[in-house]
Design an enzyme around this catalytic site. Structure first.
Site, PDB file in Angstrom:
ATOM      1  NE  ARG A 243      18.817  42.219  23.464  1.00 54.95           N
ATOM      2  CZ  ARG A 243      17.977  41.025  22.822  1.00 54.95           C
ATOM      3  NH1 ARG A 243      17.848  40.121  23.621  1.00 54.95           N
ATOM      4  NH2 ARG A 243      17.776  40.883  21.658  1.00 54.95           N
TER       5      ARG A 243
ATOM      6  CE1 TYR B 108      20.255  42.435   8.233  1.00 53.19           C
ATOM      7  CE2 TYR B 108      19.984  40.548   6.554  1.00 53.19           C
ATOM      8  CZ  TYR B 108      19.828  41.985   7.262  1.00 53.19           C
ATOM      9  OH  TYR B 108      18.776  42.511   6.466  1.00 53.19           O
TER      10      TYR B 108
HETATM   11  C1  UD1 Z   1      15.379  43.058  11.187  1.00 55.39           C
HETATM   12  C2  UD1 Z   1      14.297  43.369   9.857  1.00 55.39           C
HETATM   13  C3  UD1 Z   1      13.004  42.250  10.290  1.00 55.39           C
HETATM   14  C4  UD1 Z   1      13.593  40.995  10.495  1.00 55.39           C
HETATM   15  C5  UD1 Z   1      14.885  41.015  11.470  1.00 55.39           C
HETATM   16  C6  UD1 Z   1      15.427  39.528  11.467  1.00 55.39           C
HETATM   17  C7  UD1 Z   1      14.249  45.590   9.110  1.00 55.39           C
HETATM   18  C8  UD1 Z   1      13.575  46.854   9.085  1.00 55.39           C
HETATM   19  N1  UD1 Z   1      13.774  44.640   9.889  1.00 55.39           N
HETATM   20  O1  UD1 Z   1      14.677  43.867  12.370  1.00 55.39           O
HETATM   21  O2  UD1 Z   1      12.004  42.295   9.397  1.00 55.39           O
HETATM   22  O3  UD1 Z   1      12.746  40.170  11.014  1.00 55.39           O
HETATM   23  O4  UD1 Z   1      15.675  41.996  11.113  1.00 55.39           O
HETATM   24  O5  UD1 Z   1      16.328  39.657  12.350  1.00 55.39           O
HETATM   25  O6  UD1 Z   1      15.232  45.526   8.328  1.00 55.39           O
HETATM   26  N2  UD1 Z   1      22.131  47.131  11.252  1.00 55.39           N
HETATM   27  C9  UD1 Z   1      22.821  47.996  10.625  1.00 55.39           C
HETATM   28  N3  UD1 Z   1      22.682  49.504  10.606  1.00 55.39           N
HETATM   29  C10 UD1 Z   1      21.680  49.790  11.023  1.00 55.39           C
HETATM   30  C11 UD1 Z   1      20.532  48.868  11.475  1.00 55.39           C
HETATM   31  C12 UD1 Z   1      20.778  47.737  11.706  1.00 55.39           C
HETATM   32  O7  UD1 Z   1      24.058  47.485  10.259  1.00 55.39           O
HETATM   33  O8  UD1 Z   1      21.310  51.148  11.047  1.00 55.39           O
HETATM   34  C13 UD1 Z   1      22.355  45.920  11.135  1.00 55.39           C
HETATM   35  C14 UD1 Z   1      22.494  45.218  12.662  1.00 55.39           C
HETATM   36  O9  UD1 Z   1      23.888  45.248  12.965  1.00 55.39           O
HETATM   37  C15 UD1 Z   1      21.941  43.820  12.451  1.00 55.39           C
HETATM   38  C16 UD1 Z   1      20.999  43.788  11.347  1.00 55.39           C
HETATM   39  O10 UD1 Z   1      21.348  44.996  10.497  1.00 55.39           O
HETATM   40  O11 UD1 Z   1      22.857  42.930  12.197  1.00 55.39           O
HETATM   41  C17 UD1 Z   1      19.682  44.110  11.716  1.00 55.39           C
HETATM   42  O12 UD1 Z   1      19.269  44.965  12.641  1.00 55.39           O
HETATM   43  P1  UD1 Z   1      18.298  44.759  13.808  1.00 55.39           P
HETATM   44  O13 UD1 Z   1      18.018  46.380  14.279  1.00 55.39           O
HETATM   45  O14 UD1 Z   1      18.549  43.821  14.614  1.00 55.39           O
HETATM   46  O15 UD1 Z   1      17.091  44.678  12.884  1.00 55.39           O
HETATM   47  P2  UD1 Z   1      15.484  44.052  13.545  1.00 55.39           P
HETATM   48  O16 UD1 Z   1      14.924  45.468  14.124  1.00 55.39           O
HETATM   49  O17 UD1 Z   1      15.850  42.861  14.221  1.00 55.39           O
END
Ligand code: UD1
Ligand code: MG
Length: 457
Positions: free
Chosen positions: A16, A102
């Site tokens: 986004r 993060y």
């Molecule tokens: C995650 C949490 C959720 C929380 C939310 C807060 C999990 C399963 N869920 O959800 O409980 O309320 O954050 O914002 O953890 N990332 C990686 N590698 C990946 C996936 C994600 O590095 O494979 C990083 C992303 O860059 C991001 C962060 O982890 O900075 C969170 O990932 P995102 O997919 O946004 O998590 P949410 O689904 O929002």
């Protein structure tokens, strides 16, 4: 001070943002978001290196951040937050807990993290949670008899669970040796087909570990960035915090909503700053400095009681005490001005020293020059420092005056107390104390008639 591992998740794409730049490199206050998080992590003095999980955007992220206290774990493909932390595990010290941060949650404060680390200790799981009036999109904290039982992601939650307003910020601390057991055991049978880091909460509770929660002092600490609009919103919050801190130190701001500090602004006492000033890099404003509206100051030092008037641009330069610069002045790299120097509108100074009480009040260019004390640079004076191939120095000694529209062709020395007549172009040394004029004399032609327009027939 507790010993900890720090893992920063920064592998996500950030679709986004609609940008080729990886999300965590988008700036807040002129610095990539990830750099803010690294800075906060450093305040906690982690035992080993700060481990950053990267992936989307390839090597762009590690390429720009090459500090020796950073370790990099590539996550490819990105299969969820649990899978992300798993990539970092081999780099962590199993004897101390791991704090997960993060790269796109840039404003988290070290004090809040200290509280979380303190609450969790070495053996418990610590979650940073927050109560939101609208919890949609977040994982919910499911409690039983007041104790945390598990986290459920919104997409997997029942209607009742969705009404829970306490949400997971994502930031947590866990015993690293436990993560070594838990993370490889995560499954991905859930609504998103991802390995959820949040599933370790139920695992911890099943093993009899306690789960502690801590809340931040403000919601902005845990706000993430997924879009340009959220980036801009956090930028404003961050700038407002900086403005508040400046005012608490005694700096007078005409409007705390209209100042931008992208770096470090160091102020003495009784500094005042008018609206829409932008400060970049390291800027030092001594006691009593006044900054007018719409100025840009980058990496510079402004001496005591100096006044920088509206629309002035200063970069890699120094201004002496009691000087007055602007409006509409430009000090370029290497400009070093002494005390009580006056630089006025549309005057540009580059790589030059200008000693005490000298003035260049209107429309001038001074480049590669050494200007003495009490010199007056007349309106429209140009120091012609560049011959088309090389740059040369000009020396203007104390008390010299250059007339309006004079051109000083470098390299030359204008002697002490010399005066150069208006409109002169001088390309050899100007002797001291005398008037030097280099222009054709005006002549008047007698009997000359001004042409008149022919009548058309
Ligand atoms: C995650 C949490 C959720 C929380 C939310 C807060 C999990 C399963 N869920 O959800 O409980 O309320 O954050 O914002 O953890 N990332 C990686 N590698 C990946 C996936 C994600 O590095 O494979 C990083 C992303 O860059 C991001 C962060 O982890 O900075 C969170 O990932 P995102 O997919 O946004 O998590 P949410 O689904 O929002
Ligand atoms: Mg997700």
């Amino acid at each position: 001070m507790s010993s900890i591992n720090v893992v920063i998740l920064a592998a996500g794409q950030g679709k986004r943002m609609r940008s080729a730049l990886p999300k965590v490199l988008h700036p807040i206050a002129g610095e990539p978001m990830l750099v803010h998080v690294i800075g906060t992590a450093r305040e906690l003095h982690p035992t080993g290196k700060i481990c950053i999980v990267y992936g989307h955007g390839g090597e762009q992220v590690p390429a720009i951040l090459t500090s020796p206290d950073l370790a990099w774990a590539r996550q490819e493909p990105q299969l969820g937050t649990g899978h992300a932390v798993l990539q970092a595990l081999p780099m962590l010290d199993p004897a101390v807990p791991a704090l997960v941060l993060y790269g796109d949650v840039p404003l988290i404060r070290a004090e809040t993290l200290q509280q979380l680390l303190l609450a969790a200790g070495n053996a418990s799981l610590g979650l940073l949670t927050v109560d939101l009036p609208d919890p949609s999109g977040y994982g919910r904290i499911v409690r039983e008899r007041g104790r945390v039982r598990r986290i459920v992601e919104e997409k997997d939650a029942s209607g009742a669970e969705r009404s829970i307003r306490e949400v997971n910020t994502g930031i947590l601390v866990a015993p690293t040796h436990a993560l070594l057991r838990w993370l490889p055991a995560l499954g991905n049978r859930n609504a998103q087909g991802e390995y959820y880091l949040t599933d370790i909460v139920a695992m911890a509770v099943d093993e009899g570990l306690t789960v502690e929660t801590v809340q931040p002092s403000a919601v902005w600490e845990v706000q993430g960035v997924n879009s340009k609009s959220q980036l801009a919103a956090l930028e404003r919050i961050h700038q407002e915090n900086i403005a508040q801190a400046l005012m608490e130190e005694g700096v007078a701001l005409a409007d705390p909503a209209r100042i931008d500090v992208r770096g470090q602004l160091i102020c003495g006492t009784d500094v005042s700053i008018d609206v829409n000033a932008v400060f970049e890099g390291i800027v030092e404003l001594a006691d009593g400095v006044r900054i007018g509206p719409h100025c840009v100051l980058r990496n510079c030092r402004i001496g005591p009681n100096a006044r920088i008037e509206a629309f002035t641009h200063i970069e890699d330069a120094q201004v002496g005490a009691e000087s007055i610069i602007g409006p509409y002045a430009r000090l370029r790299p290497g400009a070093r001005l002494g005390r009580e120097v006056h630089i006025g509108n549309f005057v540009e100074i580059k790589n030059s020293t200008v000693a005490d009480q000298s003035k260049a009040n209107h429309l001038a260019y001074v480049g590669d020059a050494t200007v003495g004390c009490r010199v007056n640079i007349g309106a429209g004076t140009i120091v012609a420092n560049f011959d088309g191939a090389n740059k040369h120095r000009t020396i203007i000694e104390d008390d010299a005056h250059t007339g309006s529209n004079s051109v000083l062709v470098a390299p030359i020395t204008v002697g002490r107390g010399a005066t150069i007549g208006a409109g002169s172009t001088v390309s050899k040394d100007v002797p001291p104390e005398k008037l030097t004029v280099a222009r054709t004399r005006a002549i008047t032609i007698g009997g000359w008639k001004r042409p008149v327009k022919h009548k058309r027939d």
